[in-house]
Design an enzyme around this catalytic site. Structure first.
Site, PDB file in Angstrom:
ATOM      1  CE  LYS A  14       0.508   5.699  -0.128  1.00 42.26           C
ATOM      2  NZ  LYS A  14       0.901   6.301   1.150  1.00 42.26           N
ATOM      3  NE  ARG A  89       6.500   4.254   0.131  1.00 42.35           N
ATOM      4  CZ  ARG A  89       5.405   3.563   0.448  1.00 42.35           C
ATOM      5  NH1 ARG A  89       4.838   2.760  -0.419  1.00 42.35           N
ATOM      6  NH2 ARG A  89       4.875   3.693   1.649  1.00 42.35           N
ATOM      7  NE  ARG A 128      -1.607   2.296   9.174  1.00 47.57           N
ATOM      8  CZ  ARG A 128      -1.017   2.667   8.037  1.00 47.57           C
ATOM      9  NH1 ARG A 128      -1.754   3.002   7.008  1.00 47.57           N
ATOM     10  NH2 ARG A 128       0.283   2.723   7.942  1.00 47.57           N
ATOM     11  NE  ARG A 130       1.375  -1.033   7.970  1.00 40.36           N
ATOM     12  CZ  ARG A 130       1.414  -0.266   6.887  1.00 40.36           C
ATOM     13  NH1 ARG A 130       0.325  -0.115   6.160  1.00 40.36           N
ATOM     14  NH2 ARG A 130       2.512   0.355   6.542  1.00 40.36           N
ATOM     15  NE  ARG A 141       5.613   3.736   7.627  1.00 46.96           N
ATOM     16  CZ  ARG A 141       4.526   3.524   8.378  1.00 46.96           C
ATOM     17  NH1 ARG A 141       4.646   3.310   9.680  1.00 46.96           N
ATOM     18  NH2 ARG A 141       3.347   3.510   7.841  1.00 46.96           N
TER      19      ARG A 141
HETATM   20  P1  AMP Z   1       2.823   1.055   2.635  1.00 46.07           P
HETATM   21  O1  AMP Z   1       1.862  -0.021   3.011  1.00 46.07           O
HETATM   22  O2  AMP Z   1       2.638   1.547   1.220  1.00 46.07           O
HETATM   23  O3  AMP Z   1       2.898   2.169   3.641  1.00 46.07           O
HETATM   24  O4  AMP Z   1       4.295   0.362   2.631  1.00 46.07           O
HETATM   25  C1  AMP Z   1       4.834  -0.199   3.806  1.00 46.07           C
HETATM   26  C2  AMP Z   1       6.343  -0.334   3.674  1.00 46.07           C
HETATM   27  O5  AMP Z   1       6.653  -1.168   2.543  1.00 46.07           O
HETATM   28  C3  AMP Z   1       7.093   0.970   3.410  1.00 46.07           C
HETATM   29  O6  AMP Z   1       7.391   1.663   4.607  1.00 46.07           O
HETATM   30  C4  AMP Z   1       8.358   0.468   2.698  1.00 46.07           C
HETATM   31  O7  AMP Z   1       9.271  -0.092   3.632  1.00 46.07           O
HETATM   32  C5  AMP Z   1       7.807  -0.676   1.863  1.00 46.07           C
HETATM   33  N1  AMP Z   1       7.395  -0.235   0.506  1.00 46.07           N
HETATM   34  C6  AMP Z   1       6.130  -0.230  -0.022  1.00 46.07           C
HETATM   35  N2  AMP Z   1       6.134   0.235  -1.287  1.00 46.07           N
HETATM   36  C7  AMP Z   1       7.418   0.535  -1.588  1.00 46.07           C
HETATM   37  C8  AMP Z   1       8.088   1.067  -2.720  1.00 46.07           C
HETATM   38  N3  AMP Z   1       7.409   1.424  -3.833  1.00 46.07           N
HETATM   39  N4  AMP Z   1       9.439   1.241  -2.652  1.00 46.07           N
HETATM   40  C9  AMP Z   1      10.135   0.905  -1.557  1.00 46.07           C
HETATM   41  N5  AMP Z   1       9.572   0.414  -0.436  1.00 46.07           N
HETATM   42  C10 AMP Z   1       8.231   0.226  -0.437  1.00 46.07           C
END
Ligand code: AMP
Length: 183
Positions: A14, A89, A128, A130, A141
């Site tokens: 994404k 989400r 990755r 991270r 996740r």
């Molecule tokens: P991402 O980079 O989109 O994978 O997001 C990394 C982490 O940020 C996720 O595992 C969540 O803990 C948090 N996060 C990102 N976007 C959201 C969202 N829309 N709602 C809740 N938590 C989020």
């Protein structure tokens, strides 16, 4: 001008595709994950509250996310469009977004769903590296995605807004397919 949501499990690409498309289509890329990681690095109030959830691979509570997204979308000029990456989400977030977009007169154009098998996701996430990409957090996740986010596929499908793309294809091929959604 285009308004897009990117859906898909962690590791589906994404962030990569949203970034590429935002350059190609010249529209802002809003990644809630990036915003939260910056907040954690800067140790802002939001960052302090979000950190433990992110480290555990859990979702940050909706109440924190809704204000953040409302502020971001309202700060973008009406005519520039946007790509939302990582939001919504949960069904609560999707319903909130519907209402917000209605209020600010910014209808959504499409929801891109990047489909990738779990085995490929785990390989990609481990590569990755991270800080939330260790094996225990990754499994959580993926579970959180299945339980809380994947219902959004049906949510948008039922309104004919979903564009499904095979996210296991090479990056450039996915971008080539996606190019048609903006213009
Ligand atoms: P991402 O980079 O989109 O994978 O997001 C990394 C982490 O940020 C996720 O595992 C969540 O803990 C948090 N996060 C990102 N976007 C959201 C969202 N829309 N709602 C809740 N938590 C989020």
């Amino acid at each position: 001008m285009t308004r897009l949501i990117f859906l898909g499990p962690p590791g589906a690409g994404k962030g990569t595709q949203a970034q590429l498309l935002s350059q190609l289509c010249e529209i802002p890329h809003i990644s809630t994950g990036d915003i939260l990681r910056t907040a954690v690095a800067d140790q802002t109030e939001l960052g302090k509250k979000a950190q433990s959830y992110m480290d555990a691979g859990e979702l940050v509570p909706d109440a924190l996310m809704l204000d953040l997204v409302r502020d971001r979308l309202k700060s973008i000029a009406d005519r520039s469009g946007w790509i939302l990456d990582g939001f919504p989400r949960t069904v609560v977030q999707a319903e909130f977004l519907d209402e917000l977009l209605h209020d600010i007169h910014q209808p959504l154009d499409s929801v891109v769903n990047l489909d990738v098998p779990d085995m490929v996701l785990i390989e990609r996430l481990l590569a990755r590296g991270r800080s939330d990409d260790n094996e225990t957090t990754i499994r959580n996740r993926l579970k959180v995605y299945r339980d809380q986010t994947s219902p959004l596929v049906d949510y948008y499908q039922s309104r004919d807004q979903l564009v499904a793309v095979d996210g296991s294809l090479p990056i450039a091929e996915v971008t080539e397919i996606l190019k048609s959604v903006c213009n």
